[in-house]
Design an enzyme around this catalytic site. Sequence first.
Site, PDB file in Angstrom:
ATOM      1  N   ASP A 102       0.771  -0.973   0.124  1.00 21.73           N
ATOM      2  CA  ASP A 102       0.027   0.070  -0.058  1.00 21.73           C
ATOM      3  C   ASP A 102       0.990   1.291   0.053  1.00 21.73           C
ATOM      4  O   ASP A 102       1.960   1.252   0.512  1.00 21.73           O
ATOM      5  CB  ASP A 102      -0.757  -0.008   1.349  1.00 21.73           C
TER       6      ASP A 102
HETATM    7  N1  URA Z   1      -1.262  -5.458   4.645  1.00 20.00           N
HETATM    8  C1  URA Z   1      -1.682  -4.200   4.386  1.00 20.00           C
HETATM    9  O1  URA Z   1      -2.727  -3.669   4.949  1.00 20.00           O
HETATM   10  N2  URA Z   1      -1.008  -3.523   3.516  1.00 20.00           N
HETATM   11  C2  URA Z   1       0.181  -3.813   2.987  1.00 20.00           C
HETATM   12  O2  URA Z   1       0.766  -3.045   1.939  1.00 20.00           O
HETATM   13  C3  URA Z   1       0.690  -4.923   3.084  1.00 20.00           C
HETATM   14  C4  URA Z   1      -0.134  -6.019   3.845  1.00 20.00           C
END
Ligand code: URA
Length: 240
Positions: A102
Amino acid sequence: MKLDRLMARHAEMGRVAAVLAISAGRVRINQAVVRDRHAEVDRFDEVCLDSLIIQRPQRALYLMLHKPVGWLSATQDAQHPTVLDLIDDPDRTTLHLAGRLDRSTSGLVLLTNDGRWSKRLMAATFKVPKVYRLETHEIIPPSAVEALARGFYFHTENIHTLPATLEITGAREARVTLHEGRYHQIKRMFHRLGCRLTSLHRESIGQLQLPDSLPAGAWRALTPEEIQQALTPFGPTPQS
Ligand code: URA
């Protein structure tokens, strides 16, 4: 692509002439004579007809990058800087991501221009452990350990998450090991526990660890051992 097709396309000869040249032993892939017209050739192979180079090999790139918070796991975006903006290699535009984080997550991401490698890696990494360090606003309840081990039902995807390991390392900090990569998975699991994340950072993918020597925003090429290691199956995976 098949060798005869590549020859017909790039050597400015018809398919019949290409097949004849191949069977006559006039065509070499990476210096070795190949008489099989169906031999598979990719962008990383050098192909010659007699002394003429028909295809120059492209450099294969395999990189690890320390993604900073705020950068997108994408190759281009109109609004936000992408991880590709952090890479100054002349062949950077040929790269794609082998797995995403993310925008608000930092840590280890892998990039390559070898589609076959990333395909195998994605198939393997779906099961290999990925370790994340996180911090939360609220105090993490001890019951979270069992909840993550049991898994959660995500109704949008109609899936039950695989058992995940939670190690609580402080009142508001923990380490999570996932064996899959569902959309916003850790954030959603912690939301169910009543905890909002204040930071999330990926430390490792399988046997590949983000080294301390790689600060946020920096990248380096994987070593030949690491390129192989990344594809090595990684012990038993939990069953849902
Ligand atoms: N879980 C999440 O919520 N975000 C990420 O980037 C990776 C795993």
